[in-house]
Every structure is written in C-alpha cells, then in structure tokens.
Design an enzyme around this catalytic site. Structure first.
Site, mmCIF file in Angstrom:
data_model
loop_
_atom_site.group_PDB
_atom_site.id
_atom_site.type_symbol
_atom_site.label_atom_id
_atom_site.label_comp_id
_atom_site.label_asym_id
_atom_site.label_seq_id
_atom_site.Cartn_x
_atom_site.Cartn_y
_atom_site.Cartn_z
ATOM 1 N N HIS A 158 0.823 -1.207 0.000
ATOM 2 C CA HIS A 158 0.000 0.000 0.000
ATOM 3 C C HIS A 158 0.855 1.254 0.000
ATOM 4 C CE1 HIS A 158 0.434 1.894 4.044
ATOM 5 N NE2 HIS A 158 1.021 0.741 4.290
ATOM 6 N N CYS A 159 0.200 2.375 -0.311
ATOM 7 C CA CYS A 159 0.797 3.703 -0.136
ATOM 8 C C CYS A 159 -0.232 4.537 0.634
ATOM 9 C CB CYS A 159 1.205 4.318 -1.471
ATOM 10 S SG CYS A 159 -0.077 4.359 -2.739
ATOM 11 N N SER A 160 -0.426 5.784 0.282
ATOM 12 C CA SER A 160 -1.377 6.608 1.017
ATOM 13 C C SER A 160 -2.789 6.517 0.445
ATOM 14 C CB SER A 160 -0.919 8.075 1.037
ATOM 15 O OG SER A 160 0.247 8.214 1.828
ATOM 16 N N THR A 166 0.951 2.324 -5.451
ATOM 17 C CA THR A 166 0.324 1.004 -5.367
ATOM 18 C C THR A 166 -0.258 0.605 -6.713
ATOM 19 O OG1 THR A 166 -0.170 1.304 -3.022
ATOM 20 C CG2 THR A 166 -1.496 -0.313 -4.211
#
Length: 265
Positions: A158-160, A166
């Site tokens: 994941h990222c933000s 992602t």
C-alpha cells in the site's frame, strides 16, 4: 488460531480503508486465474477502525509492504495485522516528483508554482515516468515482486491513497502474471470509486494551499492516461515490458516463474 476470512475483489472489504482489495480472480494468459486471498492492494493502513479489525486480522496476511516515504511512515504509522511482518519498501525518494507532495501543498507559494493552472496534471505524468526509471523505484518494485514470489503470503502492499505507487505495483504484478492489459487498466481505474478517505485529506490540503479543488483534482484521481504513460515510458527506455523486468528491475526468470506458480491456479 483466528478465523480466516475469504473475500473476493468485489465490494468493500474494509470500510475504513476503502481501497483495500484483492487482486485475485483475474484471468491470466494460458487459462489460469490469479488466486484469491494471496495479494492485496490498499490505501493507507493507519485508518483501520476497531469494527474492521476482526476482518483485517482474519485475512491471513503475513507480509505488509509499506511503499510510502519515511516522512509518511513516521507521521502516520500502519496498523499491522496480527501475525504479519511489517516492511518499509520505498519506491520514491523525498526529492522525487511525487515524494511528500503534501508538504508542498502546505506552502501556498510553492503549491501555486507546482500545481496551479494545469501543472498538477503535468506533475502526475512526471510521477508515473519516475516510477518506471528512478533507481529507488526500481529497487523497491523489485523487492515487492520478490517478496510476493518468495515470502510468506498473504501479502498486502500500500501507499497513502492506494492509487499511484500502489497502482503501478499492482499493474506490474498483474502484467507479470499474464493478465490482459485492458483488465490491468480496469483494476487500476477501480481506485476512483474508493477515494473517500483521500478526498477528505486532499480537500483539506487544497484549502491550506489556496488552490481550487479543480486545480488539485488531477492528483486525487487516477486516469488511464497516467498508467499508459508509465507503460509507454517502459517501452521507450527498456524496449519492452520484458526488458523493463529483466534490465530495469533485474528480476530473474526464476523469480517470475515462482510468482506465477504461486499466484495462478
């Protein structure tokens, strides 16, 4: 041992992380199908609510791969599922096009210079090109693939917002698994219906920046053109997707085969 929860990539698995979803179920070249419950992609995982914890902990996740920058990780640390190992795998340096752009939005003068009058769209195209060629990105995405191929599963990365860093990671993995490009793009675009958390955050940032929502919006959504820019840049720099995999990422054929054997049924 807790109850293992089986889910598909339809609907919302976690209401507090709306872009958390299963990459399983897609048809692969040769007639196979990407296995469910092995690879998950997500937006921020510091947001997991108390009611969502039983499902989150019941997915059998054994690896959590955090693609965010150090600044993001320190400010908003993940909630790691029970039984999972946490690993930070950056795909952007702090000076990369997309690195910590939220800091820029807190500075009105800098925000206007970087994102006003159509610049946000140009910024996004630059982000996708960097994800293909930047040395930190190449190292990070190689690590992601190797962990998916060899490490314990299930795995979530994941990222933000779960849409760009992602998004390219998911496009890479699905492409390696032989999923058709049109399906890869469709999976990528599905993030647009799952940005409730990101919208709140981005609208707050846009207010601080003095920019209008229309000026900031290109960074709050995915577009097919963004992903196509990355694939086009792959061809420009490496000659082909296979060239990117072998020469850019430095992935061995054995690793790719291991990924396919593990993820395709």
């Amino acid at each position: 041992m807790g109850i293992v929860v089986f889910v598909t990539n339809d609907g919302f698995i976690l209401s507090s992380a709306p872009n958390f979803r299963d990459l399983g179920g897609h048809r692969a070249a040769g007639g196979g199908t990407v296995r469910h419950g092995m690879l998950y992609r997500s937006d921020a995982l510091h947001t997991i609510s108390e009611p969502d914890l039983p499902v989150y902990n019941g997915l059998g996740i054994r690896q959590l791969i955090d693609l965010r920058t150090e600044h993001e990780r320190v400010n908003l640390p993940d909630i790691t599922p029970e039984g999972a190992a946490y690993t930070a795998v950056s795909v952007q340096g702090p000076r990369a096009a997309g690195g910590n752009f939220s800091e820029a939005l807190m500075d009105r003068e800098r925000a206007r210079a970087m994102f006003a009058d159509g610049a946000a769209e140009r910024f996004m195209f630059a982000v996708y090109r960097e994800l293909v060629t930047d040395e930190i990105a190449l190292t990070g995405y190689r690590d992601l693939v190797e962990r998916a191929a060899k490490g314990p599963t299930a795995l979530v990365f994941h990222c933000s917002a779960g849409k760009d860093r992602t998004g390219w990671g998911a496009a890479l993995l699905l492409s390696l698994l032989g999923v058709d490009r049109t399906v890869v793009v469709a999976d990528y675009l599905a993030s647009n219906e799952r940005q409730e958390n990101t919208d709140k955050w981005m609208r707050m940032l846009s207010e601080h920046s003095g920019l209008t929502w229309e000026e900031v919006a290109p960074m709050a959504r995915v577009r097919a053109e963004y992903l196509e820019t990355a694939f086009t840049h792959v061809d420009e720099v490496y000659g082909s997707f296979d060239g990117y995999v072998s020469d850019g990422l430095g992935l061995s054929s054995a690793t790719v085969e291991s990924l396919r054997e593990r993820m395709i049924s």
